[in-house]
Design an enzyme around this catalytic site. Sequence first.
Site, short mmCIF file in Angstrom:
data_model
loop_
_atom_site.label_atom_id
_atom_site.label_comp_id
_atom_site.label_asym_id
_atom_site.label_seq_id
_atom_site.Cartn_x
_atom_site.Cartn_y
_atom_site.Cartn_z
N GLY A 17 0.85 -1.20 0.00
CA GLY A 17 0.00 0.00 0.00
C GLY A 17 0.88 1.23 0.00
CG LEU A 18 -0.55 4.66 -2.13
CD1 LEU A 18 -1.52 5.81 -2.38
CD2 LEU A 18 0.56 4.67 -3.18
CB SER A 19 4.24 6.45 1.84
OG SER A 19 4.82 7.00 3.00
N GLY A 20 2.17 5.69 4.40
CA GLY A 20 1.23 6.24 5.37
C GLY A 20 -0.10 5.50 5.44
N GLY B 120 -0.67 2.55 6.58
CA GLY B 120 -0.81 1.84 7.86
C GLY B 120 -0.09 0.50 7.92
CB SER C 83 5.60 -4.26 -2.80
OG SER C 83 4.63 -4.32 -1.78
#
Length: 188
Positions: free
Chosen positions: A19-22, A24, A93
């Site tokens: 998943g994207l940065s931030g 979780g 990833s």
Amino acid sequence: MFVSTILTTRSGLVVWFTGLSGAGKTTLVRALATLLQEAGYPVEQLDGDVVREHLSKGLGFSREDRDTNIRRIGFVANLLAKHGVIVLVSAISPYRETRAEVLAAAPRKLEVFVEAPLDVLIQRDVKGLYAKALRGEIAQFTGISDPYEPPLHPDVHLRTDLMSLPECLDHLLAALERLDIVVKVSHQ
Ligand code: ADP
């Protein structure tokens, strides 16, 4: 007899948080690792950012370097999982094909898509990176100036803007129980 009991009840797997940065990933991996360790399971955490400081030092953020980083994490994760460890990977990833490639080599695997809308992530900006990326101070920032390919069929899909951390953990534990990997681990 004793050994075979351990092997059947404690076989390893790779739980891959993407998943994207931030979104979780790290928060969830840490919380899940604590729960599993307290219940006596052998657990290891592999964090994409941490691996970049050691095993992947010097790699950048081109597609080639990102893929190399993910293949290295996958290699180590799969080795550990073969020896009965529950390996929790947190790594952006971004490329679907590369995730599929490393997970195909895992003895058992769960792909977990950790998601929140971009505006929520920009508002959270845990590490202050989105502000910099939006100002153009960071090139090739995933979700802003670099691609992210979400899983099409994740084993677990967690919307962290809609679900609390305990709710997310419940979904993860339920998925582990469905695989007969974890039995009755709970939290308050
Ligand atoms: P990542 O590892 O994906 O970059 P982090 O775990 O470092 O993300 O940051 C996620 C942020 O979102 C943290 O500040 C965390 O407290 C917050 N957050 C809010 N709700 C959740 C949730 N349901 N699950 C995980 N993190 C959450």
